[in-house]
Scaffold this active site. Sequence first.
Site, PDB file in Angstrom:
ATOM      1  N   ARG A  29     -12.201  63.508  -3.608  1.00 45.70           N
ATOM      2  CA  ARG A  29     -13.071  62.447  -4.129  1.00 45.70           C
ATOM      3  C   ARG A  29     -13.784  62.908  -5.394  1.00 45.70           C
ATOM      4  O   ARG A  29     -14.217  64.058  -5.478  1.00 45.70           O
ATOM      5  CB  ARG A  29     -14.095  62.015  -3.070  1.00 45.70           C
ATOM      6  CG  ARG A  29     -13.423  61.368  -1.879  1.00 45.70           C
ATOM      7  CD  ARG A  29     -14.354  60.664  -0.928  1.00 45.70           C
ATOM      8  NE  ARG A  29     -13.594  60.312   0.282  1.00 45.70           N
ATOM      9  CZ  ARG A  29     -12.802  59.246   0.397  1.00 45.70           C
ATOM     10  NH1 ARG A  29     -12.692  58.395  -0.605  1.00 45.70           N
ATOM     11  NH2 ARG A  29     -12.122  59.014   1.510  1.00 45.70           N
ATOM     12  N   ASP A  30     -13.876  61.972  -6.362  1.00 49.39           N
ATOM     13  CA  ASP A  30     -14.575  62.272  -7.614  1.00 49.39           C
ATOM     14  C   ASP A  30     -16.067  62.468  -7.328  1.00 49.39           C
ATOM     15  O   ASP A  30     -16.679  61.744  -6.538  1.00 49.39           O
ATOM     16  CB  ASP A  30     -14.370  61.118  -8.613  1.00 49.39           C
ATOM     17  CG  ASP A  30     -14.721  61.527 -10.040  1.00 49.39           C
ATOM     18  OD1 ASP A  30     -13.803  61.639 -10.862  1.00 49.39           O
ATOM     19  OD2 ASP A  30     -15.924  61.745 -10.316  1.00 49.39           O
ATOM     20  N   ASN A  87      -6.387  60.153 -18.304  1.00 54.65           N
ATOM     21  CA  ASN A  87      -6.911  60.223 -19.668  1.00 54.65           C
ATOM     22  C   ASN A  87      -6.328  61.448 -20.371  1.00 54.65           C
ATOM     23  O   ASN A  87      -6.180  62.498 -19.751  1.00 54.65           O
ATOM     24  CB  ASN A  87      -8.441  60.327 -19.636  1.00 54.65           C
ATOM     25  CG  ASN A  87      -9.085  59.112 -19.007  1.00 54.65           C
ATOM     26  OD1 ASN A  87      -8.614  57.992 -19.184  1.00 54.65           O
ATOM     27  ND2 ASN A  87     -10.160  59.314 -18.252  1.00 54.65           N
ATOM     28  N   VAL A  96     -12.045  67.106 -18.220  1.00 57.96           N
ATOM     29  CA  VAL A  96     -11.546  68.257 -17.461  1.00 57.96           C
ATOM     30  C   VAL A  96     -10.083  68.453 -17.855  1.00 57.96           C
ATOM     31  O   VAL A  96      -9.260  67.537 -17.689  1.00 57.96           O
ATOM     32  CB  VAL A  96     -11.689  68.044 -15.940  1.00 57.96           C
ATOM     33  CG1 VAL A  96     -11.087  69.220 -15.185  1.00 57.96           C
ATOM     34  CG2 VAL A  96     -13.158  67.852 -15.551  1.00 57.96           C
ATOM     35  N   HIS A 100      -5.235  65.050 -14.128  1.00 57.25           N
ATOM     36  CA  HIS A 100      -5.666  64.399 -12.891  1.00 57.25           C
ATOM     37  C   HIS A 100      -5.429  62.908 -13.023  1.00 57.25           C
ATOM     38  O   HIS A 100      -5.723  62.301 -14.043  1.00 57.25           O
ATOM     39  CB  HIS A 100      -7.132  64.699 -12.588  1.00 57.25           C
ATOM     40  CG  HIS A 100      -8.039  64.562 -13.779  1.00 57.25           C
ATOM     41  ND1 HIS A 100      -8.148  65.530 -14.747  1.00 57.25           N
ATOM     42  CD2 HIS A 100      -8.860  63.558 -14.162  1.00 57.25           C
ATOM     43  CE1 HIS A 100      -8.996  65.134 -15.669  1.00 57.25           C
ATOM     44  NE2 HIS A 100      -9.445  63.935 -15.346  1.00 57.25           N
ATOM     45  N   HIS A 102      -6.627  59.467 -11.883  1.00 51.43           N
ATOM     46  CA  HIS A 102      -7.754  58.769 -11.265  1.00 51.43           C
ATOM     47  C   HIS A 102      -7.185  57.624 -10.427  1.00 51.43           C
ATOM     48  O   HIS A 102      -6.457  56.773 -10.950  1.00 51.43           O
ATOM     49  CB  HIS A 102      -8.656  58.139 -12.333  1.00 51.43           C
ATOM     50  CG  HIS A 102      -9.409  59.106 -13.187  1.00 51.43           C
ATOM     51  ND1 HIS A 102     -10.709  59.467 -12.922  1.00 51.43           N
ATOM     52  CD2 HIS A 102      -9.067  59.762 -14.316  1.00 51.43           C
ATOM     53  CE1 HIS A 102     -11.136  60.314 -13.852  1.00 51.43           C
ATOM     54  NE2 HIS A 102     -10.154  60.505 -14.713  1.00 51.43           N
TER      55      HIS A 102
HETATM   56  P1  5GP Z   1     -11.774  62.844 -17.110  1.00 53.56           P
HETATM   57  O1  5GP Z   1     -13.002  62.377 -17.857  1.00 53.56           O
HETATM   58  O2  5GP Z   1     -11.362  64.242 -17.562  1.00 53.56           O
HETATM   59  O3  5GP Z   1     -10.630  61.887 -17.114  1.00 53.56           O
HETATM   60  O4  5GP Z   1     -12.214  62.933 -15.606  1.00 53.56           O
HETATM   61  C1  5GP Z   1     -12.852  64.042 -15.041  1.00 53.56           C
HETATM   62  C2  5GP Z   1     -13.420  63.587 -13.714  1.00 53.56           C
HETATM   63  O5  5GP Z   1     -13.712  64.735 -12.937  1.00 53.56           O
HETATM   64  C3  5GP Z   1     -14.717  62.797 -13.842  1.00 53.56           C
HETATM   65  O6  5GP Z   1     -14.548  61.521 -13.243  1.00 53.56           O
HETATM   66  C4  5GP Z   1     -15.754  63.658 -13.138  1.00 53.56           C
HETATM   67  O7  5GP Z   1     -16.691  62.897 -12.419  1.00 53.56           O
HETATM   68  C5  5GP Z   1     -14.899  64.517 -12.219  1.00 53.56           C
HETATM   69  N1  5GP Z   1     -15.415  65.841 -11.930  1.00 53.56           N
HETATM   70  C6  5GP Z   1     -15.891  66.748 -12.840  1.00 53.56           C
HETATM   71  N2  5GP Z   1     -16.223  67.897 -12.215  1.00 53.56           N
HETATM   72  C7  5GP Z   1     -15.965  67.702 -10.886  1.00 53.56           C
HETATM   73  C8  5GP Z   1     -16.116  68.528  -9.732  1.00 53.56           C
HETATM   74  O8  5GP Z   1     -16.550  69.679  -9.779  1.00 53.56           O
HETATM   75  N3  5GP Z   1     -15.743  67.990  -8.538  1.00 53.56           N
HETATM   76  C9  5GP Z   1     -15.246  66.714  -8.435  1.00 53.56           C
HETATM   77  N4  5GP Z   1     -14.910  66.283  -7.226  1.00 53.56           N
HETATM   78  N5  5GP Z   1     -15.092  65.907  -9.519  1.00 53.56           N
HETATM   79  C10 5GP Z   1     -15.451  66.401 -10.705  1.00 53.56           C
END
Ligand code: 5GP
Length: 114
Positions: A29-30, A87, A96, A100, A102
């Site tokens: 989970r996010d 993304n 990150v 991943h 979403h």
């Molecule tokens: P991005 O912006 O790279 O597409 O998405 C990164 C996602 O990773 C974000 O939705 C953020 O909330 C989530 N995220 C960042 N750090 C962590 C973490 O340590 N644990 C979890 N479960 N989600 C994370």
Amino acid sequence: MTDCIFCKIVSGDIPGDIVYQDEDVLAFRDLNPQAPTHILIIPKKHISTINDIQPEDAELIGKMYLAASQIAKQEGIAEPGYRAVMNCNREAGQTVFHIHLHLLGGRPMSWPPG
Ligand code: 5GP
Ligand code: ZN
């Protein structure tokens, strides 16, 4: 990758609310959910961005979508619908740098995305 937060979730060094895993794929989970269901599906292998996916990763990427479909059923969002999105880099808002997918659902989604 020792400095990658998602590799640390794979290794167990950082806790994750894990909802699915197999040999190649992990889903959790996010931390900052953007919908009632917001799950991140990652390959256990480190790949930084979509741009870094290699031909030999094709099956792995397919497995991420198979996991998405299975998790969507588990979460009860398969029939009403959901979004599965990755993304890539700065303008898409990637924060990150371990790919991943979403998986977002549980509310109506607008289009086009912001
Ligand atoms: P991005 O912006 O790279 O597409 O998405 C990164 C996602 O990773 C974000 O939705 C953020 O909330 C989530 N995220 C960042 N750090 C962590 C973490 O340590 N644990 C979890 N479960 N989600 C994370
Ligand atoms: Zn990583």
